[in-house]
Design a protein around this motif. Structure first.
Motif, short mmCIF file in Angstrom:
data_model
loop_
_atom_site.label_atom_id
_atom_site.label_comp_id
_atom_site.label_asym_id
_atom_site.label_seq_id
_atom_site.Cartn_x
_atom_site.Cartn_y
_atom_site.Cartn_z
N GLU A 151 0.83 -1.22 0.00
CA GLU A 151 0.00 0.00 0.00
C GLU A 151 0.86 1.26 0.00
N LEU A 154 1.65 2.72 -3.55
CA LEU A 154 0.59 3.33 -4.37
C LEU A 154 0.44 4.80 -4.02
N GLN A 155 1.43 5.58 -4.41
CA GLN A 155 1.46 7.01 -4.16
C GLN A 155 1.34 7.79 -5.47
N VAL A 267 -3.74 8.81 -8.02
CA VAL A 267 -3.32 7.80 -7.05
C VAL A 267 -3.63 6.42 -7.63
N PRO A 268 -2.61 5.63 -7.95
CA PRO A 268 -2.85 4.31 -8.56
C PRO A 268 -3.52 3.35 -7.59
N LYS A 269 -4.32 2.43 -8.14
CA LYS A 269 -4.99 1.42 -7.32
C LYS A 269 -4.23 0.09 -7.36
N LYS A 270 -3.34 -0.06 -8.33
CA LYS A 270 -2.50 -1.26 -8.43
C LYS A 270 -1.16 -0.86 -9.04
N GLU A 273 -0.97 -0.20 -12.94
CA GLU A 273 -2.09 0.55 -13.51
C GLU A 273 -1.62 1.49 -14.61
N SER A 275 -2.60 4.76 -17.34
CA SER A 275 -3.47 5.92 -17.44
C SER A 275 -3.17 6.67 -18.74
#
Length: 298
Positions: A151, A154-155, A267-270, A273, A275
């Motif tokens: 966690e 994921l910044q 803010v990425p969720k995985k 990820e 974009s």
């Protein structure tokens, strides 16, 4: 680079000297960040040598063989190089590589306070046609390195303490930002050092070149199609932009609302990820934003 002239200079700004100069601005620093960067630089030098060797092998028809043994793929080799370099620095706790599905948690005895996200060799398939390939990296600081939780990785991009890339080709160039400007360093083979050759790099306010995969034009949305059309056929009397495109990744389209979000705030969720994004000079990015805003109001 004028190697003959440099041989008589004693004031060369190497990347090591540059980083140490920056470190001296922070008396409280213990040098952890400088050590980490030195290991990234070492990894870049190693990969540069491997890329040059592979390029020569392909040129003379020896690709795929080394002393009768199957040559390890460059992207796999590059990944191993950077993982080992980063872990051995003793300054990392989590590594996220484009080559690995899962994040690498560094064993407790070798942990530090940094997380490094990287693509060890982006565009490796391009080596067959002599196109530049490179390493991309970003560095985050982790609040609790002892816990080393996924966690914490994921910044948003704005939290990075440094980011950069190293491009391999006819010359090897490392571009680095630690939050206060962008500087470029070129590897001098005669010295084995990266030398500051492009200080304080700036992007022009308006660009003269656009880069896009025209093969995906059928998938473009309205604003994207309008922007590319304007690049080719400007109606305000300005000269048309030149097209420069070399790539293997598919062109991505903004979804009509993403333009409102600054990329560095996402803010990425995985960890892997993706974009969509537009990159470029200030005026050009503002122009595409205006096109999306106009479509949203219509």
């Amino acid at each position: 680079m004028d190697h003959e002239a440099d041989a008589f200079r004693t004031d060369l700004m190497t990347i090591t000297r540059f980083v140490l100069n920056e470190q001296s601005k922070y008396p409280e620093s213990r040098g952890d960040f400088s050590i980490l960067l030195s290991h990234i630089v070492l990894g870049c030098k190693f990969v540069c040598a491997a890329v040059n060797k592979a390029g020569l092998a392909k040129l003379i028809g020896l690709a795929g063989e080394t002393n009768g043994e199957e040559q390890k793929k460059l992207d796999v080799l590059s990944n191993e190089v950077f993982v080992k370099a980063l872990v051995s620095s003793g300054r990392t706790c989590i590594l996220v590589s484009e080559e690995d599905e899962e994040a690498i948690i560094v064993e407790p005895s070798k942990r530090g306070k940094y997380c490094v996200v990287f693509d060890p060799l982006d565009g490796s398939s391009n080596i067959d046609c002599g196109v530049s390939i490179g390493t991309i990296f970003g560095i985050y600081m982790i609040k609790d390195s002892g816990a080393a939780r996924l966690e914490d990785v994921l910044q948003p991009g704005k939290n990075m303490v440094a980011a950069g890339y190293c491009m391999y080709g006819s010359s090897c160039t490392l571009v680095l930002s630690t939050g206060s400007g962008v500087n470029g360093f070129t590897l001098d083979p005669s010295l084995g050092e990266f030398i500051l050759t492009h200080p304080d790099i700036k992007i022009p306010k308006k660009g003269k070149i656009y880069s896009v995969n025209e093969g995906n034009a059928k998938n473009w949305d309205g604003p994207t199609a309008q922007f590319v059309e304007k690049c080719k056929f400007p109606k305000d009397g300005s000269p048309a932009k030149s097209l420069r495109y070399i790539g293997s990744l598919p062109y991505v389209i903004l979804d009509g609302t993403s333009w409102r979000t600054v990329a560095l705030d996402l803010v990425p969720k995985k960890i892997h990820e993706r974009s969509p994004i537009f990159l470029g000079s200030y005026d050009d990015v503002e122009e595409i934003k205006a096109l999306y805003a106009a479509e949203e109001k219509a």
